[in-house]
Design a protein around this motif. Structure first.
Motif, PDB file in Angstrom:
ATOM      1  N   THR A 292      -3.427  -1.101   3.278  1.00 21.15           N
ATOM      2  CA  THR A 292      -2.177  -1.654   3.829  1.00 21.15           C
ATOM      3  C   THR A 292      -1.025  -1.079   3.006  1.00 21.15           C
ATOM      4  N   PRO A 293       0.215  -1.353   3.419  1.00 16.72           N
ATOM      5  CA  PRO A 293       1.338  -0.835   2.617  1.00 16.72           C
ATOM      6  C   PRO A 293       1.267  -1.279   1.145  1.00 16.72           C
TER       7      PRO A 293
ATOM      8  N   VAL B 297       5.722 -15.451  -6.184  1.00 15.74           N
ATOM      9  CA  VAL B 297       5.474 -15.041  -4.792  1.00 15.74           C
ATOM     10  C   VAL B 297       3.984 -15.091  -4.434  1.00 15.74           C
ATOM     11  N   ASN B 298       3.125 -14.808  -5.416  1.00 17.56           N
ATOM     12  CA  ASN B 298       1.686 -14.788  -5.109  1.00 17.56           C
ATOM     13  C   ASN B 298       0.998 -16.129  -5.336  1.00 17.56           C
TER      14      ASN B 298
ATOM     15  N   ARG C  12      10.580 -12.909   5.622  1.00 20.60           N
ATOM     16  CA  ARG C  12      11.812 -13.026   4.825  1.00 20.60           C
ATOM     17  C   ARG C  12      12.918 -12.161   5.408  1.00 20.60           C
TER      18      ARG C  12
ATOM     19  N   HIS D 250       1.588 -13.942   2.776  1.00 22.10           N
ATOM     20  CA  HIS D 250       2.459 -13.081   1.968  1.00 22.10           C
ATOM     21  C   HIS D 250       1.933 -12.909   0.550  1.00 22.10           C
ATOM     22  N   GLY D 251       2.374 -11.853  -0.065  1.00 23.40           N
ATOM     23  CA  GLY D 251       1.956 -11.543  -1.423  1.00 23.40           C
ATOM     24  C   GLY D 251       2.481 -10.182  -1.796  1.00 23.40           C
TER      25      GLY D 251
ATOM     26  N   ALA E 120       0.493  -6.462   6.784  1.00 19.49           N
ATOM     27  CA  ALA E 120      -0.357  -5.672   7.682  1.00 19.49           C
ATOM     28  C   ALA E 120      -1.626  -6.432   8.039  1.00 19.49           C
TER      29      ALA E 120
ATOM     30  N   LYS F 162      12.766  -7.131  10.484  1.00 23.18           N
ATOM     31  CA  LYS F 162      11.424  -6.554  10.346  1.00 23.18           C
ATOM     32  C   LYS F 162      10.388  -7.428  11.074  1.00 23.18           C
TER      33      LYS F 162
ATOM     34  N   PRO G 261      -9.884  -4.578  -1.978  1.00 19.46           N
ATOM     35  CA  PRO G 261      -8.835  -3.585  -1.740  1.00 19.46           C
ATOM     36  C   PRO G 261      -8.845  -3.103  -0.284  1.00 19.46           C
TER      37      PRO G 261
ATOM     38  N   THR H 216      -1.165  -1.263  -0.786  1.00 20.05           N
ATOM     39  CA  THR H 216      -2.031  -0.379  -1.570  1.00 20.05           C
ATOM     40  C   THR H 216      -1.800   1.097  -1.233  1.00 20.05           C
TER      41      THR H 216
HETATM   42  N1  LIG Z   1      -4.137  -5.018   0.615  1.00 17.42           N
HETATM   43  C1  LIG Z   1      -5.002  -5.397  -0.310  1.00 17.42           C
HETATM   44  O1  LIG Z   1      -5.702  -4.589  -0.896  1.00 17.42           O
HETATM   45  C2  LIG Z   1      -5.177  -6.872  -0.635  1.00 17.42           C
HETATM   46  C3  LIG Z   1      -6.275  -7.257  -1.419  1.00 17.42           C
HETATM   47  C4  LIG Z   1      -6.438  -8.601  -1.720  1.00 17.42           C
HETATM   48  C5  LIG Z   1      -5.520  -9.525  -1.268  1.00 17.42           C
HETATM   49  N2  LIG Z   1      -4.450  -9.114  -0.525  1.00 17.42           N
HETATM   50  C6  LIG Z   1      -3.504 -10.143  -0.089  1.00 17.42           C
HETATM   51  O2  LIG Z   1      -3.370 -10.081   1.321  1.00 17.42           O
HETATM   52  C7  LIG Z   1      -2.110 -10.599   1.695  1.00 17.42           C
HETATM   53  C8  LIG Z   1      -1.470  -9.649   2.673  1.00 17.42           C
HETATM   54  O3  LIG Z   1      -1.184  -8.417   2.054  1.00 17.42           O
HETATM   55  P1  LIG Z   1      -1.171  -7.016   2.821  1.00 17.42           P
HETATM   56  O4  LIG Z   1      -2.259  -6.223   2.257  1.00 17.42           O
HETATM   57  O5  LIG Z   1      -1.132  -7.250   4.273  1.00 17.42           O
HETATM   58  O6  LIG Z   1       0.188  -6.382   2.278  1.00 17.42           O
HETATM   59  P2  LIG Z   1       1.551  -5.970   2.970  1.00 17.42           P
HETATM   60  O7  LIG Z   1       1.342  -5.391   4.295  1.00 17.42           O
HETATM   61  O8  LIG Z   1       2.272  -5.214   1.934  1.00 17.42           O
HETATM   62  O9  LIG Z   1       2.272  -7.385   3.187  1.00 17.42           O
HETATM   63  C9  LIG Z   1       2.849  -8.114   2.171  1.00 17.42           C
HETATM   64  C10 LIG Z   1       3.566  -9.307   2.782  1.00 17.42           C
HETATM   65  O10 LIG Z   1       4.125 -10.108   1.752  1.00 17.42           O
HETATM   66  C11 LIG Z   1       5.515 -10.210   1.952  1.00 17.42           C
HETATM   67  N3  LIG Z   1       6.205 -10.259   0.683  1.00 17.42           N
HETATM   68  C12 LIG Z   1       6.114  -9.366  -0.318  1.00 17.42           C
HETATM   69  N4  LIG Z   1       6.917  -9.728  -1.339  1.00 17.42           N
HETATM   70  C13 LIG Z   1       7.516 -10.877  -0.946  1.00 17.42           C
HETATM   71  C14 LIG Z   1       8.464 -11.738  -1.556  1.00 17.42           C
HETATM   72  N5  LIG Z   1       8.944 -11.482  -2.771  1.00 17.42           N
HETATM   73  N6  LIG Z   1       8.871 -12.808  -0.876  1.00 17.42           N
HETATM   74  C15 LIG Z   1       8.403 -13.059   0.338  1.00 17.42           C
HETATM   75  N7  LIG Z   1       7.506 -12.296   0.982  1.00 17.42           N
HETATM   76  C16 LIG Z   1       7.066 -11.204   0.330  1.00 17.42           C
HETATM   77  C17 LIG Z   1       5.904  -8.993   2.722  1.00 17.42           C
HETATM   78  O11 LIG Z   1       7.137  -9.174   3.374  1.00 17.42           O
HETATM   79  P3  LIG Z   1       8.066  -7.889   3.757  1.00 17.42           P
HETATM   80  O12 LIG Z   1       7.386  -7.219   4.872  1.00 17.42           O
HETATM   81  O13 LIG Z   1       9.358  -8.520   4.136  1.00 17.42           O
HETATM   82  O14 LIG Z   1       8.137  -7.025   2.551  1.00 17.42           O
HETATM   83  C18 LIG Z   1       4.716  -8.910   3.682  1.00 17.42           C
HETATM   84  O15 LIG Z   1       4.837  -9.854   4.694  1.00 17.42           O
HETATM   85  C19 LIG Z   1      -1.333 -10.775   0.401  1.00 17.42           C
HETATM   86  O16 LIG Z   1      -1.417 -12.129   0.019  1.00 17.42           O
HETATM   87  C20 LIG Z   1      -2.093  -9.936  -0.591  1.00 17.42           C
HETATM   88  O17 LIG Z   1      -1.941 -10.385  -1.906  1.00 17.42           O
HETATM   89  C21 LIG Z   1      -4.266  -7.806  -0.187  1.00 17.42           C
END
Ligand SMILES: NC(=O)c1ccc[n+]([C@@H]2O[C@H](COP(=O)([O-])OP(=O)(O)OC[C@H]3O[C@@H](n4cnc5c(N)ncnc54)[C@H](OP(=O)(O)O)[C@@H]3O)[C@@H](O)[C@H]2O)c1
Ligand SMILES: Cc1cc2nc3c(=O)[nH]c(=O)nc-3n(C[C@H](O)[C@H](O)[C@H](O)COP(=O)(O)OP(=O)(O)OC[C@H]3O[C@@H](n4cnc5c(N)ncnc54)[C@H](O)[C@@H]3O)c2cc1C
Lengths: 414, 250
Positions: B191-192, B114-115, B38, B92-93, B16, B42, B188, B194
């Motif tokens: 996004t999906p 993955v992270n 992946r 990704h993460g 997201a 989607k 935080p 959290t």
């Molecule tokens: N949201 C927060 O609070 C937050 C805080 C700090 C850092 N971050 C970091 O921000 C980045 C983006 O996260 P987001 O908040 O946008 O979350 P998100 O919308 O849930 O996106 C997660 C992404 O990671 C991919 N992913 C998850 N598991 C995977 C796997 N095993 N192999 C390959 N790809 C995988 C997902 O792919 P699919 O769509 O195919 O599942 C999606 O593209 C991440 O690195 C996260 O750690 C987020």
């Protein structure tokens, strides 16, 4: 529960307890509320799916905000045909309340411009419906208050537009007869009509506003711009009830010499959107919205009676909007718009006093054969609901048994 | 396919946060955008949205293996061969359940991979090309969780800490080149990832976070906390003496 992947919605609904879809939560009443139950939050379903530049057909997810459509499409020459007084609502919410704008007499309500709806039911069934295919499901879901399923995507017909500007005109009126005369004579030549009416004096004076899309295209600002915000409602000029806001607005307008001027679509259509949380000024107890529509034949008398009732109560509605609806039936079984005149009011919540006043307004609406808008209601009695919405029994056949809202329990019993 | 549009590549394009960055990019400019995910179906949905937003931009989708080093190398070589890359965002993460990581090494391994490892491998593959061309910006999303290990999420935090240390090294290596390395540490964010925390509140708006990321990338800022207040909060957390820190239930 957050819905963010339209292909996952089926699984999510199947595994969920009873819930109700929740868009931007811009409804004033309890249609989008579900105390102790689940809210299926749709605002992350915010992707475009396709747009045909030739036909103007837009397909998007149901959590898309109208503002995002307008801001993207107007510079490209396309606009949503119908929008409510705020663009901070979702496509799903706009369908589920079959919302209306200032151009009902020309273009009807939001549902009139929907080509197709995809509906997901809590048992996992997907229903694709449009005005020809499964028209009964379509008619139940437009204005269906979220009770027939969760809309995941919709196809909307956009309309050509030259640019973001409107030719707007403001005309003060002194009484209801003048209002109706203005409304009747404006309908043929003006696409948008609406008026703010003074509820404090009881005399029925107000400011009539009308507008047409301007041909000025994308130019930054039309020349000889006298006043770009003629439509800012009286509410923005004050921060306290005691200021008699309407009078201020009225006399300010007089001072500016009401008349024609260019207006930007955002200030013309959505004057309150820039006043974030304007409703806070009502204090912690909040306020009641009350919007009714009564048939045209009895419209003048019914509106007069309501204004007199309000003046007598001394409650003075702050933001009162009076507008005529065109002579057309809405698509939805439970849609609010019907031919006639609609009066939208809001009252600070003073407890019993306010409720008593609303009951007196109810009896005027009941007597006139009118109905109350569910998007703005949290208290109407069941008999008025049944009388106002005669297709209720038919509608109930399409309800999803896994869906329930505070409003459905209050008015339908489950 | 060579043209003069700016080429941007997003790894983990269904994220997201990344998706909102992409929306900002296509709003400001006509670009050549490669979305790597992946799950191509989607990822295609993200692409379709961006194509409606910017019909003039070229948006293509690639499905990828995020774990296998060889597959990553081949994919990146292929992307770069088509046209030099202006910006890469590695996004990704996944936020694992800390308790599950403690109970099951497979889960723990996956979370670290993955992270931590996966983003580093992607970065490493891109950066050698960028260094040769002596241009480009590489952005990686880390996390505030990588700043100090905490009992509530230290496996995830350790992987993000790996990314932090890696980015630091990369910045050192590329200091005198035309390549910029940008590390973003979101707090935080709504996004999906959290969604289960939404009730608690306090999540940053994803559009605001994306805005800060796009700005950091434009300016080539080495480290950015998003929202900015997390820079201060994490400075305090990092410097808390252990005897106090250990009493905190965080
Ligand atoms: N949201 C927060 O609070 C937050 C805080 C700090 C850092 N971050 C970091 O921000 C980045 C983006 O996260 P987001 O908040 O946008 O979350 P998100 O919308 O849930 O996106 C997660 C992404 O990671 C991919 N992913 C998850 N598991 C995977 C796997 N095993 N192999 C390959 N790809 C995988 C997902 O792919 P699919 O769509 O195919 O599942 C999606 O593209 C991440 O690195 C996260 O750690 C987020
Ligand atoms: C300042 C202001 C001005 C307004 N002016 C007007 C006006 O001029 N004309 C007018 O008609 N209304 C007006 N409204 C009311 C507003 O347009 C409606 O309440 C609208 O439905 C709100 O949309 P929402 O996305 O916030 O939906 P919510 O309020 O969250 O939900 C409204 C209904 O839609 C249902 N729903 C939402 N998403 C879905 C979905 N995906 N699938 C199925 N059901 C769904 C909900 O269950 C609920 O029943 C105004 C409101 C405000 C705050």
């Amino acid at each position: 529960m957050v819905l963010s992947d339209r292909n996952q919605v089926i699984q999510q609904l199947k595994s969920s307890r009873s819930g109700i879809a929740h868009g931007m939560g811009r409804s004033y009443g309890d249609v989008c509320l579900n105390p102790d139950g689940v809210l299926w939050q749709t605002t992350s379903l915010d992707r475009f799916i396709s747009f045909d530049e030739i036909t103007g057909r837009l397909v998007c997810e149901a959590g898309m905000r109208l503002r995002d459509i307008q801001r993207l499409m107007i510079p490209r020459g396309w606009i949503l045909p119908v929008t409510p007084g705020t663009q901070l609502v979702t496509v799903g919410g706009a369908i589920a309340n079959d919302v209306h704008g200032k151009n009902h007499h020309v273009l009807g309500s939001f549902g009139d411009h929907i080509h197709r709806i995809r509906l997901v039911r809590t048992d996992g069934e997907i229903i694709e419906c449009d005005p020809q295919v499964k028209p009964d499901w379509f008619a139940a879901t437009v204005g269906g208050l979220g009770l027939t399923g969760v809309i995941t995507e919709a196809e909307i017909q956009l309309r050509r537009v030259a640019g973001p500007w409107l030719d707007a005109e403001t005309v003060p009126y002194n009484n209801l007869d003048e209002f109706f005369h203005l409304a009747d004579t404006s309908e043929a030549d003006w696409e948008h009509t609406v008026s703010w009416i003074d509820c404090i004096s009881g005399g029925g004076r107000g400011i009539f506003m009308r507008g047409n899309p301007a041909n000025t295209g994308l130019c930054p600002e039309p020349k000889n711009r006298k006043l770009t915000m003629p439509f800012v409602p009286p509410i923005s000029l004050v921060n306290s009830l005691s200021l008699k806001p309407f009078n201020m607005a009225y006399f300010n307008l007089k001072k500016w010499q009401a008349g024609r001027s260019p207006a930007h679509y955002e200030s013309f259509f959505y004057p309150l959107d820039n006043l974030m949380e304007w409703n806070r000024m009502y204090g912690p107890k909040g306020f009641f919205q009350y919007q009714s529509v009564v048939p045209r034949e009895v419209g003048r008398d019914a509106v007069q009676a309501m204004l007199a009732e309000i003046a007598r109560s001394g409650e003075g509605s702050f933001l009162a909007v009076l507008k005529t609806f065109g002579n057309r039936q809405a698509v939805g079984m439970m849609s609010f718009p019907q031919p006639g005149v609609t009066l939208a009011l809001d009252f600070p919540n003073k407890g019993d006093r306010t409720l008593k006043l609303l009951e007196r307004l109810d009896s005027i609406v009941r007597g006139a054969g009118g109905r109350i808008y569910l998007a703005k209601d949290a208290r109407m009695p069941r008999d008025l609901f049944k009388a106002g919405y005669p297709r209720l029994a038919e509608f109930l056949q399409y309800r999803d048994p896994g869906i329930s809202s505070a409003m459905s329990r209050r008015l339908i019993g489950y | 396919m060579s043209n003069n549009k700016k080429k941007i590549v997003i790894i983990g394009a269904t994220s997201a946060i990344a998706e909102h960055c992409a929306r900002l990019w296509v709003k400001d400019d006509v670009i050549d955008l490669t979305l790597v995910g992946r799950d191509s179906e989607k990822t295609e949905r993200v692409a379709a949205d961006l194509r409606v937003r910017s019909p003039q931009s070229a948006v293509c989708v690639l499905e990828a293996d995020f774990i296998d080093p060889l597959a990553i190398q081949q994919l990146v070589d292929k992307i770069v061969a088509e046209a030099p890359v202006h910006t890469v965002l590695i996004a990704h993460g996944s936020l694992p359940d800390q308790a599950a990581c403690q109970q099951d090494l497979t889960t723990c391994h996956e979370a670290l991979t993955v992270n931590g490892i996966s983003p580093v491998l992607f970065a490493e593959a891109f950066v050698s090309h960028m260094q040769k061309a002596n241009q480009g910006t590489l952005a990686i999303i880390g996390s505030v969780a990588g700043d100090r290990g905490r009992k509530s999420n230290y496996v995830y935090g350790a992987a993000k800490g790996l990314v932090t240390r890696y980015a630091q090294g990369l910045q050192h290596r590329l200091a005198n080149t035309g390549v910029k390395v940008v590390l973003i540490k979101p707090g935080p964010t709504d996004t999906p990832m959290t969604a289960h925390l939404k009730q608690q509140g306090g999540l940053a708006n994803v559009e605001d976070v994306a805005q800060l990321i796009v700005k950091a990338i434009n300016q080539g800022t080495p480290v950015t906390y998003a929202p900015a207040k997390w820079a201060l909060i994490m400075m305090i957390i990092r410097h808390l003496p252990r005897f106090i820190f250990n009493k905190l239930d965080i």
